[in-house]
Design an enzyme around this catalytic site. Structure first.
Site, PDB file in Angstrom:
ATOM      1  N   CYS A 143       0.818  -1.227   0.000  1.00 36.12           N
ATOM      2  CA  CYS A 143       0.000   0.000   0.000  1.00 36.12           C
ATOM      3  C   CYS A 143       0.836   1.255   0.000  1.00 36.12           C
ATOM      4  O   CYS A 143       0.807   2.031  -0.951  1.00 36.12           O
ATOM      5  CB  CYS A 143      -0.888   0.028   1.230  1.00 36.12           C
ATOM      6  SG  CYS A 143      -1.664  -1.503   1.527  1.00 36.12           S
TER       7      CYS A 143
HETATM    8  N1  SAJ Z   1       7.292   2.345   8.229  1.00 38.33           N
HETATM    9  C1  SAJ Z   1       8.388   3.107   8.626  1.00 38.33           C
HETATM   10  N2  SAJ Z   1       8.232   3.995   9.656  1.00 38.33           N
HETATM   11  C2  SAJ Z   1       7.026   4.145  10.291  1.00 38.33           C
HETATM   12  C3  SAJ Z   1       5.923   3.366   9.861  1.00 38.33           C
HETATM   13  C4  SAJ Z   1       6.086   2.470   8.832  1.00 38.33           C
HETATM   14  O1  SAJ Z   1       9.477   2.997   8.068  1.00 38.33           O
HETATM   15  O2  SAJ Z   1       6.946   4.955  11.224  1.00 38.33           O
HETATM   16  C5  SAJ Z   1       7.450   1.432   7.108  1.00 38.33           C
HETATM   17  C6  SAJ Z   1       7.170  -0.014   7.494  1.00 38.33           C
HETATM   18  O3  SAJ Z   1       8.337  -0.636   7.975  1.00 38.33           O
HETATM   19  C7  SAJ Z   1       6.720  -0.600   6.160  1.00 38.33           C
HETATM   20  C8  SAJ Z   1       6.028   0.571   5.482  1.00 38.33           C
HETATM   21  O4  SAJ Z   1       6.467   1.747   6.156  1.00 38.33           O
HETATM   22  O5  SAJ Z   1       7.820  -0.985   5.386  1.00 38.33           O
HETATM   23  C9  SAJ Z   1       4.504   0.489   5.527  1.00 38.33           C
HETATM   24  O6  SAJ Z   1       4.123   0.167   6.843  1.00 38.33           O
HETATM   25  P1  SAJ Z   1       2.677   0.669   7.360  1.00 38.33           P
HETATM   26  O7  SAJ Z   1       2.398   0.020   8.661  1.00 38.33           O
HETATM   27  O8  SAJ Z   1       2.619   2.146   7.312  1.00 38.33           O
HETATM   28  O9  SAJ Z   1       1.685   0.155   6.241  1.00 38.33           O
HETATM   29  P2  SAJ Z   1       1.072  -1.295   5.934  1.00 38.33           P
HETATM   30  O10 SAJ Z   1       1.079  -1.407   4.460  1.00 38.33           O
HETATM   31  O11 SAJ Z   1       1.624  -2.398   6.730  1.00 38.33           O
HETATM   32  O12 SAJ Z   1      -0.402  -1.144   6.435  1.00 38.33           O
HETATM   33  C10 SAJ Z   1      -1.021   0.029   6.117  1.00 38.33           C
HETATM   34  C11 SAJ Z   1      -1.916   0.340   7.300  1.00 38.33           C
HETATM   35  N3  SAJ Z   1      -0.992   0.651   8.392  1.00 38.33           N
HETATM   36  C12 SAJ Z   1      -1.170   1.539   9.356  1.00 38.33           C
HETATM   37  O13 SAJ Z   1      -2.082   2.307   9.344  1.00 38.33           O
HETATM   38  C13 SAJ Z   1      -0.202   1.510  10.502  1.00 38.33           C
HETATM   39  C14 SAJ Z   1      -2.801   1.347   6.818  1.00 38.33           C
HETATM   40  O14 SAJ Z   1      -2.042   2.449   6.405  1.00 38.33           O
HETATM   41  C15 SAJ Z   1      -3.661   0.819   5.699  1.00 38.33           C
HETATM   42  O15 SAJ Z   1      -4.909   0.449   6.238  1.00 38.33           O
HETATM   43  C16 SAJ Z   1      -3.089  -0.384   5.039  1.00 38.33           C
HETATM   44  O16 SAJ Z   1      -1.717  -0.189   4.909  1.00 38.33           O
HETATM   45  C17 SAJ Z   1      -3.703  -0.523   3.663  1.00 38.33           C
HETATM   46  O17 SAJ Z   1      -4.108  -1.636   3.350  1.00 38.33           O
HETATM   47  O18 SAJ Z   1      -3.774   0.481   2.976  1.00 38.33           O
END
Ligand code: SAJ
Length: 432
Positions: free
Chosen positions: A268
């Site tokens: 995503c």
């Molecule tokens: N990441 C960082 N620093 C942060 C947060 C995340 O480097 O502070 C990285 C993670 O390691 C990862 C990437 O960003 O590689 C994405 O992680 P994420 O948790 O932001 O996103 P996803 O794809 O695991 O899940 C997200 C959901 N996550 C959260 O809200 C925390 C949400 O954004 C959506 O509901 C979902 O994708 C979706 O299906 O769109």
């Protein structure tokens, strides 16, 4: 017709696309004793589900078995569509090689559905996509079949919201946005989702719902890009970005912490923002934040490998041994999509390092688009730690024994800020 069935819990729901989003959704409808079929084109998934086996780290096989007892089953037989009242589409929306929206899965699913659609059905699209997709891609096909949307057929967009790997938040506790082409569509879509979600949030149009979802993910990509850029700066200033973020997080309002990492992965966050920037370009608007965040986030794997080359290029010894801990795109999940860990392994191999990895969720790295690493996960033993020249933490799975790792490692490049202290001066914090 449909309203009456929904009122009596007699509707039959079909969920199309049984991945991280579709499968939990289908199981949640089943839990409410609503007859639910799961549709997917992947026969392996279908067979596993019909044998009550899960293929997702956050779904147990017990949950599949329970759903089956409530009538859930998986199929690839689209002719069963004529038995459905509600059709929920949760198929992937990737990017093409040149970062343009790739709607092939939405289009192919729609094409397979069309011959079997009948009056008084609802289609709800959940796949993350650019504003206008529901109205421009799905609506015309339904009108060509003679359906009168809002009268004898219903169409909505309802974005998925799921944080893979976070078990504590139950799907039903996550407010669910929904929308409709007409008020009737919105009403019916809301009634369906109210069966599973505690809170259903109605918005004024499918475009508003499509854009809401993109805002949520662009917000994350841009803020992650910000902290990744500040990590490079604070390294230069000999400051610990994690200490600074944690201190800023004590501000009780107006600040949400994001943390620097090895880059941006998942199906995503690295992808969705380009759906919005593509749409913006179509209407002559430049979304500079999105592009800039994408550049910063995708540059991190190279920066990390450059750092490792700098650490070793002073001494003569060749083919240094690097042990990478965690290759998934974030901790505690088994998903490699867009994972920076894969990019880093590939770059290390190309730079003649002797690379091994350990990841409890990934026993073997499968052949991926653009990568053929041919590596198997190794056990983290005292011997392996001692003979590795560097330990690189990429996905900070909770399953790792960080104390044990610290004790027997020579040098650790900690991209996730796992180690708060470094008594034996083993941790490399800076990416510079
Ligand atoms: N990441 C960082 N620093 C942060 C947060 C995340 O480097 O502070 C990285 C993670 O390691 C990862 C990437 O960003 O590689 C994405 O992680 P994420 O948790 O932001 O996103 P996803 O794809 O695991 O899940 C997200 C959901 N996550 C959260 O809200 C925390 C949400 O954004 C959506 O509901 C979902 O994708 C979706 O299906 O769109």
């Amino acid at each position: 017709m449909l309203k009456k069935k929904i009122k009596n819990n007699k509707e039959i729901i079909g969920v199309f696309g049984l991945g991280y989003i579709g499968l939990p959704l289908a199981l949640n409808f089943s839990k409410k004793k609503i007859k639910t079929y799961g549709f997917d084109t992947d026969i392996i998934k279908i067979n596993k589900l019909n044998k009550s086996q899960s293929y997702l780290s956050n779904i147990s096989s017990k949950e599949i078995l329970k759903a089956k007892k409530n009538g859930f089953f998986a199929t690839s037989d689209y002719s069963l569509v004529k038995k459905l009242d509600v059709i929920i589409i949760c198929v992937p929306t990737p990017l093409t090689q040149n970062k343009k929206p790739d709607l092939r899965y939405i289009k192919s699913t729609l094409k397979s559905l069309l011959p079997f659609l009948k009056k008084y059905q609802l289609i709800s699209l959940e796949s993350t996509t650019y504003p206008g997709t529901t109205n421009e891609i799905i609506l015309p096909e339904l009108e060509k079949k003679g359906f009168e949307i809002g009268k004898n057929f219903y169409l909505s967009f309802s974005p998925e919201r799921l944080d893979p790997g976070i078990k504590k938040v139950l799907i039903q506790n996550i407010p669910k946005i929904t929308s409709g082409i007409t008020t009737q569509c919105l009403q019916i879509s809301s009634k369906i989702y109210q069966k599973v979600y505690k809170k259903v949030v109605k918005v004024s149009s499918t475009q508003a719902a499509e854009t809401t979802k993109l805002l949520e993910n662009v917000y994350r990509a841009v803020n992650i890009g910000l902290v990744n850029e500040l990590k490079i700066l604070t390294d230069k200033l000999n400051l610990n970005i994690h200490e600074i973020i944690n201190a800023a997080s004590t501000k009780p309002f107006g600040f949400v912490p994001f943390y620097p990492g090895p880059g941006l992965g998942g199906h995503c966050i690295p992808i969705d923002p380009y759906y919005l920037s593509w749409k913006a370009e179509n209407v002559g608007i430049k979304t500079r934040f999105i592009k800039l965040a994408g550049e910063i986030n995708s540059s991190i794997p190279k920066i990390i490998v450059k750092k490792i080359k700098n650490i070793f290029n002073k001494s003569k010894k060749r083919n240094y041994k690097i042990l990478v801990l965690g290759v998934t795109y974030k901790k505690n999940i088994n998903d490699l999509r867009e994972s920076p860990g894969i990019k880093i392994l590939d770059l290390l191999k190309k730079n003649k390092f002797k690379v091994s990895y350990s990841d409890p969720f990934i026993p073997k790295i499968p052949k991926l688009r653009n990568y053929n690493l041919n590596l198997k996960s190794v056990k983290v033993t005292t011997k392996l730690l001692k003979k590795s020249d560097l330990i690189l933490i990429v996905a900070d799975h909770d399953k790792f024994n960080y104390k044990f790792i610290y004790k027997f490692s020579k040098l650790i490049l900690d991209t996730r800020g796992v180690y708060k202290t470094d008594l034996k001066n083993k941790i490399v914090y800076s990416f510079n």
